[in-house]
Design a protein around this motif. Structure first.
Motif, PDB file in Angstrom:
ATOM      1  N   ALA A  69       1.470 -18.665 -10.100  1.00 24.79           N
ATOM      2  CA  ALA A  69       0.990 -19.992 -10.484  1.00 24.79           C
ATOM      3  C   ALA A  69       0.212 -19.934 -11.798  1.00 24.79           C
ATOM      4  CB  ALA A  69       0.128 -20.585  -9.382  1.00 24.79           C
ATOM      5  N   GLU A  70      -0.608 -18.898 -11.962  1.00 23.89           N
ATOM      6  CA  GLU A  70      -1.355 -18.730 -13.213  1.00 23.89           C
ATOM      7  C   GLU A  70      -0.419 -18.481 -14.388  1.00 23.89           C
ATOM      8  OE1 GLU A  70      -4.305 -15.685 -12.690  1.00 23.89           O
ATOM      9  OE2 GLU A  70      -5.429 -16.886 -11.229  1.00 23.89           O
ATOM     10  N   LEU A  71       0.584 -17.639 -14.187  1.00 22.62           N
ATOM     11  CA  LEU A  71       1.562 -17.364 -15.250  1.00 22.62           C
ATOM     12  C   LEU A  71       2.320 -18.632 -15.625  1.00 22.62           C
ATOM     13  CD1 LEU A  71       2.997 -13.883 -14.165  1.00 22.62           C
ATOM     14  CD2 LEU A  71       1.535 -14.383 -16.144  1.00 22.62           C
ATOM     15  N   LEU A  72       2.696 -19.399 -14.618  1.00 26.25           N
ATOM     16  CA  LEU A  72       3.396 -20.656 -14.875  1.00 26.25           C
ATOM     17  C   LEU A  72       2.491 -21.618 -15.640  1.00 26.25           C
ATOM     18  CD1 LEU A  72       5.919 -22.363 -14.520  1.00 26.25           C
ATOM     19  CD2 LEU A  72       5.041 -23.070 -12.292  1.00 26.25           C
ATOM     20  N   GLY A  73       1.236 -21.692 -15.249  1.00 26.58           N
ATOM     21  CA  GLY A  73       0.278 -22.539 -15.952  1.00 26.58           C
ATOM     22  C   GLY A  73       0.110 -22.119 -17.400  1.00 26.58           C
ATOM     23  N   ASP A  74       0.033 -20.803 -17.630  1.00 26.07           N
ATOM     24  CA  ASP A  74      -0.080 -20.282 -18.998  1.00 26.07           C
ATOM     25  C   ASP A  74       1.159 -20.642 -19.821  1.00 26.07           C
ATOM     26  OD1 ASP A  74      -2.525 -19.185 -18.309  1.00 26.07           O
ATOM     27  OD2 ASP A  74      -1.757 -17.133 -18.119  1.00 26.07           O
ATOM     28  N   GLU A  75       2.320 -20.525 -19.208  1.00 19.46           N
ATOM     29  CA  GLU A  75       3.575 -20.847 -19.903  1.00 19.46           C
ATOM     30  C   GLU A  75       3.628 -22.332 -20.255  1.00 19.46           C
ATOM     31  OE1 GLU A  75       7.322 -19.936 -21.582  1.00 19.46           O
ATOM     32  OE2 GLU A  75       5.775 -18.604 -20.849  1.00 19.46           O
ATOM     33  N   ILE A  76       3.226 -23.169 -19.335  1.00 20.76           N
ATOM     34  CA  ILE A  76       3.215 -24.616 -19.588  1.00 20.76           C
ATOM     35  C   ILE A  76       2.257 -24.942 -20.724  1.00 20.76           C
ATOM     36  CG2 ILE A  76       2.531 -26.849 -18.620  1.00 20.76           C
ATOM     37  CD1 ILE A  76       3.712 -25.827 -15.930  1.00 20.76           C
ATOM     38  N   GLU A  77       1.092 -24.327 -20.724  1.00 20.33           N
ATOM     39  CA  GLU A  77       0.115 -24.561 -21.792  1.00 20.33           C
ATOM     40  C   GLU A  77       0.685 -24.137 -23.145  1.00 20.33           C
ATOM     41  OE1 GLU A  77      -3.057 -25.789 -23.869  1.00 20.33           O
ATOM     42  OE2 GLU A  77      -2.700 -26.192 -21.750  1.00 20.33           O
ATOM     43  N   MET A  78       1.354 -22.981 -23.189  1.00 19.15           N
ATOM     44  CA  MET A  78       1.958 -22.508 -24.429  1.00 19.15           C
ATOM     45  C   MET A  78       3.033 -23.488 -24.912  1.00 19.15           C
ATOM     46  SD  MET A  78       4.056 -19.007 -25.236  1.00 19.15           S
ATOM     47  CE  MET A  78       5.481 -19.590 -24.357  1.00 19.15           C
ATOM     48  N   LEU A  79       3.844 -23.977 -23.992  1.00 19.01           N
ATOM     49  CA  LEU A  79       4.891 -24.934 -24.363  1.00 19.01           C
ATOM     50  C   LEU A  79       4.307 -26.249 -24.865  1.00 19.01           C
ATOM     51  CD1 LEU A  79       7.443 -24.285 -21.487  1.00 19.01           C
ATOM     52  CD2 LEU A  79       7.711 -23.678 -23.903  1.00 19.01           C
ATOM     53  N   MET A  80       3.220 -26.700 -24.271  1.00 14.38           N
ATOM     54  CA  MET A  80       2.574 -27.929 -24.725  1.00 14.38           C
ATOM     55  C   MET A  80       2.004 -27.762 -26.131  1.00 14.38           C
ATOM     56  SD  MET A  80       3.169 -30.152 -22.471  1.00 14.38           S
ATOM     57  CE  MET A  80       2.098 -31.455 -22.998  1.00 14.38           C
TER      58      MET A  80
END
Length: 74
Positions: free
Chosen positions: A6-17
């Motif tokens: 979940a943390e990795l996914l959150g980090d990826e979403i933040e990077m994409l944003m």
């Protein structure tokens, strides 16, 4: 999904944003540049490139282009 995933996914979403925000600024700046250019001001080679850029900008969804223009109005 575990906590680490979940943390990795959150980090990826933040990077994409963040990347989306930067791409919106680039697209907005390009749109402003094209809108302020006239064929008389540009060489033939630059006109061809401007036409390609214009087509790419016109292919964007209207909402995305509005977001892009707003991104450069800061």
């Amino acid at each position: 999904m575990n906590k680490q995933e979940a943390e990795l996914l959150g980090d990826e979403i933040e990077m994409l944003m963040q990347e989306r925000a930067m791409l919106l600024k680039v697209a907005g700046a390009a749109a402003v540049l094209i809108s302020h250019s006239t064929v008389q001001d540009l060489s033939d080679e630059v006109v061809e490139c401007a036409e390609k850029l214009s087509k790419a900008l016109n292919a964007l969804r209207e909402e995305t282009l509005k977001d892009a223009l707003e991104a450069v109005q800061v």
